[in-house]
Design an enzyme around this catalytic site. Structure first.
Site, PDB file in Angstrom:
ATOM      1  N   ASP A   1       7.147   2.549  -5.180  1.00  0.00           N
ATOM      2  CA  ASP A   1       6.906   3.155  -3.859  1.00  0.00           C
ATOM      3  C   ASP A   1       8.122   2.972  -2.949  1.00  0.00           C
ATOM      4  OD1 ASP A   1       5.375   4.491  -1.968  1.00  0.00           O
ATOM      5  OD2 ASP A   1       3.590   3.297  -2.345  1.00  0.00           O
TER       6      ASP A   1
ATOM      7  N   ASP B   1       1.293  11.599   0.803  1.00  0.00           N
ATOM      8  CA  ASP B   1       0.050  11.346   0.075  1.00  0.00           C
ATOM      9  C   ASP B   1      -0.955  12.492   0.207  1.00  0.00           C
ATOM     10  OD1 ASP B   1       1.392   8.995  -0.203  1.00  0.00           O
ATOM     11  OD2 ASP B   1      -0.138   7.742   0.733  1.00  0.00           O
TER      12      ASP B   1
HETATM   13  C1  GLA Z   1       2.035   5.067  -0.490  1.00  0.00           C
HETATM   14  C2  GLA Z   1       1.967   5.894  -1.767  1.00  0.00           C
HETATM   15  C3  GLA Z   1       0.521   6.065  -2.216  1.00  0.00           C
HETATM   16  C4  GLA Z   1      -0.120   4.702  -2.395  1.00  0.00           C
HETATM   17  C5  GLA Z   1       0.003   3.907  -1.101  1.00  0.00           C
HETATM   18  C6  GLA Z   1      -0.476   2.482  -1.237  1.00  0.00           C
HETATM   19  O1  GLA Z   1       1.474   5.733   0.590  1.00  0.00           O
HETATM   20  O2  GLA Z   1       2.556   7.154  -1.559  1.00  0.00           O
HETATM   21  O3  GLA Z   1       0.445   6.807  -3.408  1.00  0.00           O
HETATM   22  O4  GLA Z   1       0.505   4.023  -3.449  1.00  0.00           O
HETATM   23  O5  GLA Z   1       1.361   3.847  -0.670  1.00  0.00           O
HETATM   24  O6  GLA Z   1      -0.452   1.837  -0.030  1.00  0.00           O
END
Ligand code: GLA
Length: 488
Positions: A152, A217
């Site tokens: 991430d 996301d």
């Molecule tokens: C980010 C990523 C997500 C998830 C969250 C976890 O937003 O893009 O896919 O892994 O972190 O907190």
């Protein structure tokens, strides 16, 4: 303009997938994030692994049981080693990896290319990130039995900026250093880059990771607007996906609240045909037969896992109405996906000219219905926000339409309001700031002398890059309702 297009084609042809021999087809698996956010505990990971097997999904191809945020400790051991959260994972990560492997599955971990990972433990303490500890962490993850790493991008710039969508640094080096560290371990890792598409990873990540997220996301919470946003973001980058390196459209929401069952099928058909990793993120211990039927549709999964590894590409948008996307499969046939953007059921005309064909043998891949040899077009009813997915075999090629190109930058055009001409390089220029009352008028467009209709194809880059579902969904869209056609 022509020179720009030429160099773009060369670039796309030169990108190859990460040469670690893995993910020759898109990875398939399960991730807890859309079900449990960052609160997943060991029993839930174990139940999910068990459910992947019991539900038959492992045998469909969903092989990776992945962890996401919240599995990590907030502090390293005194010697600096990465550590798991002992409350949530009382048996420990190596034991969980053994359990998962014992079920015939692969095991995935999650870390972050920044000072900390995303989100917080009980709203205050940060979970560990791997920046500066890459080799040590890669060695640890390998020793624990991990086969996959989602990496991430939180706190990548500094230790206080949670998520910088316009980072003032180059992110690629954060990702290459972990790629190299993983390779040093001599354990095979599928390497999943999650920098949310903020620095155009499709254009550099092919040699860095096995997949790269192209967008922010999908959820939670998910809504149909997330699908629209992500699909719009995919339009210019489909050519970068291929064996070893895939555009990651984010986790599947099939089975989750926020989407209708037609929208579940819409997501699944599109994600499969775009060769996105297919990572289930619903509670499989309670999933309905309908949900398992979608996730387990062997014909749609086979499109995703097709060895040619070509994404469908955008072919045509019928404004605010429906899209046509299509791409080749290894056996020489085509897959086409038609997306109904309307809030109501409608009758969709699939015009074969949009995919370069006059006729073909058509199969509905949802239902495995052979629709026979179809010429010119096929009309089908599709649910509100539903998708159709077809295989077209033994196609007869159409003569490609001939287009005359009119450049926005031509000196004879007229600009009003804030619309202005901008040079991109020595040979290419664009007109920007169109919309909100500012206009571009092309002059001298040949409408022909014989009447009838002409196909107008508009190439338009929307620079209103939106990151949140609450934003207008890709605000200034170029659609025919905004194009007046005086004299045509
Ligand atoms: C980010 C990523 C997500 C998830 C969250 C976890 O937003 O893009 O896919 O892994 O972190 O907190």
């Amino acid at each position: 303009m022509a020179a720009w297009l030429f160099s773009f084609t060369l670039l796309s042809g030169s990108v190859v997938g990460l040469n670690n021999g893995l993910a020759r087809t898109p990875p398939m698996g399960w991730n807890p994030y859309n079900v449990y956010l960052c609160d997943t505990v060991e029993t839930q990971y174990r139940s999910a692994a068990h459910a992947l097997v019991q539900s038959g999904m492992r045998d469909v191809g969903y092989r990776y049981l992945n962890l996401d945020c919240g599995w990590q400790a907030t502090e390293r051991t005194p010697s600096g080693t990465f550590m798991w959260n002992e409350t949530r994972l009382p048996s420990g990560v190596p034991a969980l990896a053994d359990y998962v492997h014992g079920l015939g599955l692969m095991f995935g971990l999650y870390s972050d290319a920044g000072y900390f990972s995303c989100d917080f433990d009980s709203g205050s303490d940060h979970w560990l990130g791997s920046l500066g500890f890459e080799q040590s962490d890669a060695n640890t993850f390998a020793a624990w039995g991990a086969d996959y790493l989602k990496y991430d991008n939180c706190y990548g710039v500094n230790s206080f900026d949670f998520a910088d969508h316009y980072p003032p640094i180059q992110e690629e080096p954060h990702y290459t250093v972990m790629r190299d560290a993983l390779q040093q371990t001599n354990r095979e890792f599928v390497y999943s880059i999650c920098e949310w598409g903020v620095q155009d990873p499709a254009r550099w990540a092919g040699s860095v990771g096995n997949s790269w997220r192209i967008s922010n996301d999908i959820g939670p919470p998910v809504s149909f607007e997330s699908l629209r946003r992500i699909i719009n973001q995919l339009v210019p980058i489909t050519q970068f996906a291929g064996p070893g390196g895939w555009n990651d459209l984010d986790l599947l929401e099939v089975g989750n609240v926020g989407l209708t069952d037609a929208e579940w099928r819409f997501q699944f058909a599109f994600w499969a045909a775009a060769k996105s990793p297919l990572i289930i993120s619903t509670d499989l211990t309670t999933a309905s037969a309908e949900v398992l039927g979608i996730l387990g549709n062997n014909r749609v999964v086979a499109v995703n896992q097709d060895p040619l590894g070509k994404s469908v590409a955008f072919k045509r948008r019928y404004t605010d109405n429906y899209d046509v996307w299509a791409g080749p499969l290894a056996d020489g046939s085509l897959v086409a996906v038609l997306l109904n953007w309307m809030n109501a059921q409608q009758s969709i005309i699939f015009d074969f000219a949009d995919v370069g064909l006059v006729s073909a043998d058509l199969t509905d891949l949802w239902t495995d219905t052979d629709l026979g040899t179809i010429t010119a077009s096929f009309t089908a009813t599709v649910d509100a926000h539903g998708a159709l997915i077809y295989n077209l075999r033994d196609g007869v090629q159409a003569v490609p339409p001939q287009f005359t190109t009119y450049l926005a930058s031509a000196a004879s055009n007229t600009l009003t309001g804030a619309a202005s001409l901008r040079s991109l390089n020595a040979s290419a220029a664009v007109v920007g700031y169109i919309g909100y009352g500012s206009t571009l008028t092309f002059t001298g467009v040949d409408g022909g002398t014989s009447g009838g209709t002409k196909l107008l194809s508009l190439t338009y880059a929307n620079a209103d890059y939106t990151f949140y579902n609450s934003d207008c969904s890709n605000c200034r869209r170029a659609e025919d309702k905004y194009v007046s056609m005086a004299g045509l």
